[in-house]
Design an enzyme around this catalytic site. Structure first.
Site, PDB file in Angstrom:
ATOM      1  N   LYS A   1       0.967  -1.189   0.017  1.00 27.37           N
ATOM      2  CA  LYS A   1       0.110  -0.023   0.076  1.00 27.37           C
ATOM      3  C   LYS A   1       0.822   1.107   0.095  1.00 27.37           C
ATOM      4  CE  LYS A   1      -4.478  -2.083   1.409  1.00 27.37           C
ATOM      5  NZ  LYS A   1      -5.544  -2.107   2.199  1.00 27.37           N
TER       6      LYS A   1
ATOM      7  N   ARG B   1      -3.495 -10.299   4.757  1.00 26.35           N
ATOM      8  CA  ARG B   1      -3.842 -10.241   3.172  1.00 26.35           C
ATOM      9  C   ARG B   1      -2.931  -9.630   2.475  1.00 26.35           C
ATOM     10  NH1 ARG B   1      -6.631  -6.751  -0.098  1.00 26.35           N
ATOM     11  NH2 ARG B   1      -8.244  -7.454  -1.323  1.00 26.35           N
TER      12      ARG B   1
HETATM   13  N1  HH2 Z   1      -7.490  -3.673   0.969  1.00 29.87           N
HETATM   14  C1  HH2 Z   1      -7.846  -3.553  -0.220  1.00 29.87           C
HETATM   15  C2  HH2 Z   1      -9.202  -4.338  -0.736  1.00 29.87           C
HETATM   16  N2  HH2 Z   1      -9.939  -4.874   0.043  1.00 29.87           N
HETATM   17  N3  HH2 Z   1      -9.935  -5.839   2.376  1.00 29.87           N
HETATM   18  C3  HH2 Z   1      -9.809  -5.635   3.601  1.00 29.87           C
HETATM   19  N4  HH2 Z   1     -10.441  -6.509   4.597  1.00 29.87           N
HETATM   20  N5  HH2 Z   1      -8.655  -4.860   4.140  1.00 29.87           N
HETATM   21  C4  HH2 Z   1      -7.931  -4.449   3.071  1.00 29.87           C
HETATM   22  O1  HH2 Z   1      -6.782  -3.779   3.710  1.00 29.87           O
HETATM   23  C5  HH2 Z   1      -8.322  -4.292   1.831  1.00 29.87           C
HETATM   24  C6  HH2 Z   1      -9.327  -5.085   1.522  1.00 29.87           C
HETATM   25  C7  HH2 Z   1      -7.223  -3.049  -1.383  1.00 29.87           C
HETATM   26  O2  HH2 Z   1      -6.098  -3.927  -1.705  1.00 29.87           O
HETATM   27  P1  HH2 Z   1      -6.187  -4.789  -3.142  1.00 29.87           P
HETATM   28  O3  HH2 Z   1      -7.409  -5.409  -3.396  1.00 29.87           O
HETATM   29  O4  HH2 Z   1      -4.900  -5.313  -3.460  1.00 29.87           O
HETATM   30  O5  HH2 Z   1      -6.555  -3.554  -4.152  1.00 29.87           O
HETATM   31  P2  HH2 Z   1      -7.674  -2.788  -4.934  1.00 29.87           P
HETATM   32  O6  HH2 Z   1      -8.707  -2.431  -4.165  1.00 29.87           O
HETATM   33  O7  HH2 Z   1      -6.961  -1.970  -6.195  1.00 29.87           O
HETATM   34  O8  HH2 Z   1      -8.199  -3.955  -5.903  1.00 29.87           O
END
Ligand code: HH2
Length: 293
Positions: free
Chosen positions: A240, A274
């Site tokens: 992040k 995660r």
């Molecule tokens: N972060 C993201 C998405 N979902 N869910 C939880 N519970 N906690 C988190 O920190 C979290 C989440 C963002 O990461 P990512 O899915 O890799 O990115 P994007 O939202 O661009 O798909």
């Protein structure tokens, strides 16, 4: 991790080496003295880490690779919630998500959550074999979501976010981020329980990067155990932007910083991390947990 298709309340409730055990659907998961490692698959064209983006075919390969690398859970999302992102409509979200959930289920049986704020999307994913719902709105965006989780006995991740993905990084403000996130998560967990969700099926998450400045994120990483308020906690800090703010590194070069956040999760007794990088995170946590023991 232990897998028990018929968990008894006592086996699910007994804490193991700091991190509390929890249920994801019917699966009893017990962190083995370190956070369990959850691999991220994004059925999106625009998730912030390009290597996490998959279609159904790539999802099967990535899920298999993550399982081989030591993933203990998987999380599939179809809507990027990166700062500045716009919501996708439910139809598009389902069109992206379902083939990926089905493809993952064909190649592996790991506990699986779906990252969605919509009950209709979650319902279809549970029907296709998902075990839990990861809701970054903590049940605030869709009033049907908590009752659905309760009715289906699904696992439930409740995450803190200030604002919405479109606006959350505009001017995040807290008097005391750890105390405010803790109060929010406690309130949402209470709401979930009031809707009928079994407390053993609830994970809380401080929502790193969701309406937080660099200082807010660091305060939450330092105060993770306090923010979780005694509930099993999930931390999502992988690659992040706070890592970029601290180091100047771009997304593809943020593995080292992500592992530092995994260390904070271990020290706080978090139940799940995660992550995008399953092999490196498993190796890092296995060795650090052995040293700390
Ligand atoms: N972060 C993201 C998405 N979902 N869910 C939880 N519970 N906690 C988190 O920190 C979290 C989440 C963002 O990461 P990512 O899915 O890799 O990115 P994007 O939202 O661009 O798909």
């Amino acid at each position: 991790m232990t897998r028990d298709p018929h968990p008894s309340p006592s086996s699910a409730a007994a804490p193991a080496s700091g991190a509390a055990a929890f249920l994801l659907g019917d699966r009893a998961l017990t962190p083995p003295g370190r956070p369990l490692v959850m691999g991220i698959l994004n059925a999106t064209p625009d998730s912030f880490h390009a290597a996490s983006r998959v279609d159904a075919r790539a999802a099967a390969d990535l899920a298999r690779a993550m399982a081989d690398a030591g993933a203990e859970l998987l999380d599939v999302g179809a809507e990027s919630t990166r700062p500045g992102s716009a919501p996708v409509d439910a139809e598009a979200e389902l069109r992206r998500l379902l083939p990926v959930v089905e493809a993952v289920r064909r190649v592996c049986d790991l506990p699986l959550t779906v990252d969605t704020r919509r009950a209709a999307v979650a319902r279809a994913a549970l029907d296709a074999g998902a075990d839990g719902i990861n809701d970054v709105s903590a049940g605030r965006d869709d009033p049907e979501l908590l009752p659905l989780a309760a009715a289906r006995g699904a696992g439930l991740v409740l995450m803190h976010m200030q604002g919405t993905p479109a606006t959350m990084q505009t001017a995040p403000a807290y008097a005391d981020p750890v105390a405010e996130v803790r109060a929010f998560l406690a309130g949402r967990a209470t709401a979930a329980e009031a809707a009928g969700v079994d407390p053993r099926r609830i994970l809380v998450d401080p929502g790193i990067g969701f309406g937080k400045t660099l200082e807010h994120n660091l305060a939450l990483l330092r105060g993770l155990a306090r923010a979780a308020g005694g509930r099993p906690c999930l931390l999502g800090a992988s690659r992040k932007s706070f890592i970029g703010r601290l180091t100047g590194a771009e997304t593809p070069d943020r593995l080292g910083g992500s592992l530092a956040a995994a260390a904070a999760a271990l020290d706080a007794g978090a139940a799940v991390v995660r992550v995008h990088d399953v092999a490196a995170t498993r190796q890092f946590l296995d060795v650090l947990a052995a040293i700390r023991r």
